[in-house]
Design an enzyme around this catalytic site. Structure first.
Site, PDB file in Angstrom:
ATOM      1  N   ARG A   1      35.309  27.277  52.266  1.00  0.00           N
ATOM      2  CA  ARG A   1      34.614  28.253  51.406  1.00  0.00           C
ATOM      3  C   ARG A   1      33.136  27.891  51.238  1.00  0.00           C
ATOM      4  NH1 ARG A   1      37.884  27.906  46.220  1.00  0.00           N
ATOM      5  NH2 ARG A   1      36.595  29.595  45.431  1.00  0.00           N
TER       6      ARG A   1
ATOM      7  N   LYS B   1      29.857  30.494  37.787  1.00  0.00           N
ATOM      8  CA  LYS B   1      29.544  31.921  37.605  1.00  0.00           C
ATOM      9  C   LYS B   1      30.516  32.578  36.627  1.00  0.00           C
ATOM     10  CE  LYS B   1      29.972  33.073  42.012  1.00  0.00           C
ATOM     11  NZ  LYS B   1      30.373  31.788  42.608  1.00  0.00           N
TER      12      LYS B   1
ATOM     13  N   ARG C   1      28.261  39.069  48.613  1.00  0.00           N
ATOM     14  CA  ARG C   1      28.399  37.768  49.277  1.00  0.00           C
ATOM     15  C   ARG C   1      27.883  37.813  50.709  1.00  0.00           C
ATOM     16  NH1 ARG C   1      33.018  35.796  45.921  1.00  0.00           N
ATOM     17  NH2 ARG C   1      33.643  33.731  46.600  1.00  0.00           N
TER      18      ARG C   1
ATOM     19  N   ARG D   1      44.793  27.035  42.266  1.00  0.00           N
ATOM     20  CA  ARG D   1      44.656  28.144  43.208  1.00  0.00           C
ATOM     21  C   ARG D   1      44.826  27.633  44.629  1.00  0.00           C
ATOM     22  NH1 ARG D   1      39.162  31.254  41.576  1.00  0.00           N
ATOM     23  NH2 ARG D   1      38.991  31.285  43.838  1.00  0.00           N
TER      24      ARG D   1
ATOM     25  N   ARG E   1      40.090  22.105  39.287  1.00  0.00           N
ATOM     26  CA  ARG E   1      40.233  23.362  38.542  1.00  0.00           C
ATOM     27  C   ARG E   1      41.699  23.787  38.473  1.00  0.00           C
ATOM     28  NH1 ARG E   1      36.319  28.323  40.039  1.00  0.00           N
ATOM     29  NH2 ARG E   1      37.545  28.533  41.936  1.00  0.00           N
TER      30      ARG E   1
HETATM   31  P1  AMP Z   1      36.105  33.908  44.112  1.00  0.00           P
HETATM   32  O1  AMP Z   1      37.088  33.851  43.000  1.00  0.00           O
HETATM   33  O2  AMP Z   1      34.883  34.709  43.784  1.00  0.00           O
HETATM   34  O3  AMP Z   1      35.754  32.530  44.646  1.00  0.00           O
HETATM   35  O4  AMP Z   1      36.804  34.703  45.318  1.00  0.00           O
HETATM   36  C1  AMP Z   1      37.994  34.230  45.912  1.00  0.00           C
HETATM   37  C2  AMP Z   1      38.149  34.795  47.321  1.00  0.00           C
HETATM   38  O5  AMP Z   1      38.188  36.232  47.267  1.00  0.00           O
HETATM   39  C3  AMP Z   1      37.001  34.476  48.268  1.00  0.00           C
HETATM   40  O6  AMP Z   1      37.132  33.204  48.880  1.00  0.00           O
HETATM   41  C4  AMP Z   1      37.125  35.621  49.273  1.00  0.00           C
HETATM   42  O7  AMP Z   1      38.209  35.419  50.162  1.00  0.00           O
HETATM   43  C5  AMP Z   1      37.488  36.784  48.371  1.00  0.00           C
HETATM   44  N1  AMP Z   1      36.287  37.476  47.870  1.00  0.00           N
HETATM   45  C6  AMP Z   1      35.854  37.576  46.574  1.00  0.00           C
HETATM   46  N2  AMP Z   1      34.722  38.267  46.493  1.00  0.00           N
HETATM   47  C7  AMP Z   1      34.394  38.614  47.769  1.00  0.00           C
HETATM   48  C8  AMP Z   1      33.298  39.312  48.357  1.00  0.00           C
HETATM   49  N3  AMP Z   1      32.293  39.804  47.619  1.00  0.00           N
HETATM   50  N4  AMP Z   1      33.309  39.463  49.716  1.00  0.00           N
HETATM   51  C9  AMP Z   1      34.294  39.002  50.479  1.00  0.00           C
HETATM   52  N5  AMP Z   1      35.345  38.312  49.996  1.00  0.00           N
HETATM   53  C10 AMP Z   1      35.393  38.109  48.650  1.00  0.00           C
END
Ligand code: AMP
Length: 216
Positions: A172, A14, A89, A161, A128
């Site tokens: 996740r 994404k 999400r 990360r 990554r």
């Molecule tokens: P990402 O980089 O999008 O994978 O986000 C990393 C982490 O941030 C996720 O595993 C969640 O803990 C938190 N996070 C990001 N976006 C959201 C969302 N829309 N709702 C809830 N938690 C989020």
């Protein structure tokens, strides 16, 4: 005006596709993950609260992320459109987004649903690496830096990360299946879903996304 959502599991691409769409359409990417990571780094009150959820692979509470997106959508650079990456999400987030947008007399135009199989996601996520300084993303096998551990763009140090460690990744992915995957049917029922295969070259996938946006 192009108001887009990029939907799909962690590691599906994404963020990579959002960066190309920014260039193509001149609209900003709104990544709740990036915004939350910046808040954690700066140790803001929101960042301090979010860190535990993020490190364990859980979702940050809906109210927090909905607040982030609400604030971001009213900024001037979103006037011509936006690319939501990693939001919504949950169904509650999707409902809230619909309400916020209708309050602004706006709506989502397309939901791009990217998918690849779980084995591929695991390979992509465990390899990554991100630059601590500029945020550029590399992969130890698929997109290695010229010098291992050093960012090609700015010379910053590359790191993994915390939530890209294998155990957290599995969490996740489970959270995705349980809480986010239902959004596929949610947006399909409103006629907004555009499914795109996330396996292939970055350019090929981008072309598929653009044709789905323009063709429908
Ligand atoms: P990402 O980089 O999008 O994978 O986000 C990393 C982490 O941030 C996720 O595993 C969640 O803990 C938190 N996070 C990001 N976006 C959201 C969302 N829309 N709702 C809830 N938690 C989020």
């Amino acid at each position: 005006m192009t108001n887009l959502i990029l939907l799909g599991p962690p590691g599906v691409g994404k963020g990579t596709q959002a960066k190309l769409l920014i260039e193509k359409y001149g609209i900003p990417q709104i990544s709740t993950g990036d915004i939350l990571r910046a808040a954690v780094k700066d140790q803001t009150p929101m960042g301090v609260k979010a860190k535990g959820y993020m490190d364990s692979g859980a979702l940050v509470p809906d109210a927090v992320v909905i607040g982030i997106v609400e604030e971001r959508l009213v900024q001037a650079d979103c006037a011509e459109g936006f690319i939501l990456d990693g939001f919504p999400r949950t169904v509650a987030q999707a409902d809230a987004l619909g309400q916020v947008l209708s309050g602004m007399s706006r709506k989502i135009d397309h939901v791009i649903s990217l998918s690849v199989d779980k084995g591929e996601l695991l390979k992509r996520l465990t390899g990554r690496r991100a630059c601590a300084k500029c945020g550029a993303v590399f992969h130890v096998d698929f997109a290695p830096a010229k010098v291992a551990g050093v960012c090609d763009a700015c010379g910053g140090e590359l790191f993994q990360r915390e939530d890209d460690k294998e155990e957290t990744i599995l969490k996740r992915l489970a959270v995705y299946e349980e809480q986010t995957a239902p959004l596929i049917a949610y947006y399909e029922s409103c006629g907004l879903l555009r499914s795109v295969n996330g396996l292939g070259t970055v350019e090929g996938i981008q072309a598929d996304i653009v044709s789905r946006i323009q063709g429908s």
